[in-house]
Design a protein around this motif. Structure first.
Motif, PDB file in Angstrom:
ATOM      1  N   UNK A  87       0.826  -1.211   0.000  1.00  0.00           N
ATOM      2  CA  UNK A  87       0.000   0.000   0.000  1.00  0.00           C
ATOM      3  C   UNK A  87       0.858   1.258   0.000  1.00  0.00           C
ATOM      4  N   UNK A  88       0.353   2.283  -0.661  1.00  0.00           N
ATOM      5  CA  UNK A  88       1.007   3.591  -0.677  1.00  0.00           C
ATOM      6  C   UNK A  88       0.177   4.647   0.047  1.00  0.00           C
ATOM      7  N   UNK A  89      -1.160   4.451   0.087  1.00  0.00           N
ATOM      8  CA  UNK A  89      -2.055   5.410   0.739  1.00  0.00           C
ATOM      9  C   UNK A  89      -2.985   4.671   1.694  1.00  0.00           C
ATOM     10  N   UNK A  90      -3.011   5.130   2.955  1.00  0.00           N
ATOM     11  CA  UNK A  90      -3.827   4.485   3.978  1.00  0.00           C
ATOM     12  C   UNK A  90      -4.686   5.556   4.664  1.00  0.00           C
ATOM     13  N   UNK A  91      -5.944   5.219   4.904  1.00  0.00           N
ATOM     14  CA  UNK A  91      -6.907   6.156   5.483  1.00  0.00           C
ATOM     15  C   UNK A  91      -7.480   5.591   6.773  1.00  0.00           C
ATOM     16  N   UNK A  92      -7.481   6.405   7.839  1.00  0.00           N
ATOM     17  CA  UNK A  92      -8.128   6.002   9.086  1.00  0.00           C
ATOM     18  C   UNK A  92      -9.395   6.820   9.301  1.00  0.00           C
ATOM     19  N   UNK A  93     -10.477   6.128   9.608  1.00  0.00           N
ATOM     20  CA  UNK A  93     -11.748   6.750   9.939  1.00  0.00           C
ATOM     21  C   UNK A  93     -11.838   6.897  11.456  1.00  0.00           C
ATOM     22  N   UNK A 117     -11.212  12.763  11.629  1.00  0.00           N
ATOM     23  CA  UNK A 117     -12.004  12.737  12.855  1.00  0.00           C
ATOM     24  C   UNK A 117     -12.935  13.939  12.836  1.00  0.00           C
ATOM     25  N   UNK A 118     -14.045  13.829  13.552  1.00  0.00           N
ATOM     26  CA  UNK A 118     -14.988  14.942  13.643  1.00  0.00           C
ATOM     27  C   UNK A 118     -14.517  16.026  14.602  1.00  0.00           C
ATOM     28  N   UNK A 119     -13.716  15.653  15.592  1.00  0.00           N
ATOM     29  CA  UNK A 119     -13.384  16.575  16.672  1.00  0.00           C
ATOM     30  C   UNK A 119     -12.041  17.249  16.425  1.00  0.00           C
ATOM     31  N   UNK A 120     -12.064  18.565  16.306  1.00  0.00           N
ATOM     32  CA  UNK A 120     -10.844  19.315  16.036  1.00  0.00           C
ATOM     33  C   UNK A 120      -9.846  19.170  17.187  1.00  0.00           C
ATOM     34  N   UNK A 121     -10.329  19.036  18.414  1.00  0.00           N
ATOM     35  CA  UNK A 121      -9.418  18.871  19.548  1.00  0.00           C
ATOM     36  C   UNK A 121      -8.588  17.604  19.404  1.00  0.00           C
ATOM     37  N   UNK A 122      -9.192  16.544  18.882  1.00  0.00           N
ATOM     38  CA  UNK A 122      -8.437  15.315  18.634  1.00  0.00           C
ATOM     39  C   UNK A 122      -7.373  15.540  17.566  1.00  0.00           C
ATOM     40  N   UNK A 123      -7.737  16.239  16.513  1.00  0.00           N
ATOM     41  CA  UNK A 123      -6.811  16.451  15.397  1.00  0.00           C
ATOM     42  C   UNK A 123      -5.630  17.325  15.805  1.00  0.00           C
ATOM     43  N   UNK A 124      -5.885  18.318  16.633  1.00  0.00           N
ATOM     44  CA  UNK A 124      -4.793  19.171  17.134  1.00  0.00           C
ATOM     45  C   UNK A 124      -3.791  18.324  17.898  1.00  0.00           C
ATOM     46  N   UNK A 125      -4.287  17.446  18.758  1.00  0.00           N
ATOM     47  CA  UNK A 125      -3.412  16.572  19.531  1.00  0.00           C
ATOM     48  C   UNK A 125      -2.645  15.621  18.622  1.00  0.00           C
ATOM     49  N   UNK A 126      -3.330  15.049  17.630  1.00  0.00           N
ATOM     50  CA  UNK A 126      -2.676  14.118  16.718  1.00  0.00           C
ATOM     51  C   UNK A 126      -1.562  14.812  15.925  1.00  0.00           C
ATOM     52  N   UNK A 136       6.560  12.437   9.365  1.00  0.00           N
ATOM     53  CA  UNK A 136       6.143  13.367   8.309  1.00  0.00           C
ATOM     54  C   UNK A 136       5.168  12.750   7.318  1.00  0.00           C
ATOM     55  N   UNK A 137       5.001  11.436   7.352  1.00  0.00           N
ATOM     56  CA  UNK A 137       4.161  10.769   6.348  1.00  0.00           C
ATOM     57  C   UNK A 137       2.738  10.526   6.845  1.00  0.00           C
ATOM     58  N   UNK A 138       2.238  11.435   7.690  1.00  0.00           N
ATOM     59  CA  UNK A 138       0.863  11.347   8.150  1.00  0.00           C
ATOM     60  C   UNK A 138       0.302  12.766   8.255  1.00  0.00           C
ATOM     61  N   UNK A 139      -0.947  12.928   7.885  1.00  0.00           N
ATOM     62  CA  UNK A 139      -1.610  14.212   8.096  1.00  0.00           C
ATOM     63  C   UNK A 139      -3.053  13.957   8.501  1.00  0.00           C
ATOM     64  N   UNK A 140      -3.682  14.998   9.050  1.00  0.00           N
ATOM     65  CA  UNK A 140      -4.999  14.838   9.658  1.00  0.00           C
ATOM     66  C   UNK A 140      -5.978  15.867   9.111  1.00  0.00           C
TER      67      UNK A 140
END
Length: 316
Positions: A87-93, A117-126, A136-140
């Motif tokens: 795999x080259x592209x992976x998506x987490x729900x 994710x629906x919650x911006x607070x989670x994304x900030x932490x991630x 560097x190979x992950x974004x949210x």
């Protein structure tokens, strides 16, 4: 609570829950959208008690002994899938604070991971955790899986751990997942499901199961077994045989129950529970009741819940 309370007896635990939390008050949240409030209040507890790394799913320990490595079982399953298909592209729900996508991205630097994710607070932490770890190979992105935005397309692999229990329209989500995958792409989910109609159970077990669901913000109840497989099939995916892992979550559930019993044996802590934010405090309910509400092979617990791995492939 006295030391005479038997954590293996459902009636005793229900009396304790009613005395401390009020069963009717808890169940009055049935059908309400409390997800954002639940995670906002429960975040500190997850990190201090459940997993210091911010993991929000159950541990899977197939040897019957709880160990922290059990939290890695689900993301390691995704890693095996990703390696097998290159795999080259992976998506987490429903990525939460990024535990799983960070784990996959760290161990598979050749893969580009996206967490939603629906919650911006989670994304900030991630994002902060990714930056701190130099991954560097992950974004949210802030996004719902009901449905996924059109911009999220062409993924080799998509996965979700204990997040699709919140889905309202299974066909919409399944079709959205299918659209996000490239031909030949794979989908993997781990989640809790119910073998039977909870309201048809004997009264005490039905009450315990509804309390377990509601205290985990699954206020519409866990989805019935077979429903996701049917929805994924209608979306055109080829569904693999489902794996039942209810036995593997028991060590972690037993650990949480022991911690809850110990905490609630102290009258000062019981008083503290009454002034805690209510959704944070209610994690004690799921901890107390967790080991009793699952159905295990060879054991007549009367429980109706199970923990399953469901996977599927988009045809080429």
């Amino acid at each position: 609570m006295t030391n005479e309370t038997d954590p293996t007896k459902l009636a005793d635990l229900l009396k304790l829950v009613d005395r401390i939390f009020g069963i009717d008050r808890v169940l009055s949240d049935k059908g309400s959208d409390v997800i954002e409030a639940y995670y906002a209040q429960s975040g500190p507890a997850y990190e201090q008690i459940h997993s210091k790394q911010g993991c929000m799913h159950l541990a899977l320990n197939d040897d019957g002994v709880f160990a922290q490595k059990g939290y890695q079982t689900q993301p390691r399953a995704v890693m095996r899938e990703a390696r097998a298909m290159k795999a080259q592209k992976v998506l987490e729900l429903g990525c939460g604070k990024g535990f799983n996508s960070l784990f996959v991205a760290k161990h598979l630097p050749e893969v580009q991971c996206t967490g939603t994710d629906l919650l911006e607070t989670h994304l900030v932490k991630a994002r902060d955790l990714a930056k701190e770890a130099g991954i560097a190979n992950v974004h949210y992105e802030q996004a719902s899986f009901e449905p996924l935005p059109d911009r999220l397309r062409g993924y080799d692999l998509a996965f979700g751990f204990e997040t699709l229990c919140y889905a309202q329209n299974l066909d919409l989500v399944a079709a959205s997942v299918a659209a996000a995958l490239r031909p030949g792409g794979r989908f993997v989910m781990f989640d809790v499901h119910a073998w039977e109609d909870v309201d048809a159970l004997p009264k005490q077990m039905a009450t315990a199961t509804r309390l377990y669901e509601t205290s985990m913000a699954v206020t519409n109840g866990f989805i019935r077994t077979g429903a996701w497989e049917a929805a994924l099939g209608r979306a055109g995916l080829l569904v693999d045989p489902t794996e039942d892992l209810a036995q593997d979550v028991q060590p972690g559930l037993a650990r949480l129950q022991q911690m809850a019993i110990k905490a609630l044996s102290d009258w000062k802590r019981r008083l503290a529970v009454k002034v805690m934010p209510k959704y944070l405090a209610r994690n004690g309910i799921s901890a107390l009741l967790g080991p009793l509400v699952y159905r295990l092979d060879g054991q007549d617990t009367g429980g109706v819940l199970t923990y399953q791995k469901i996977s599927a492939t988009k045809p080429v």
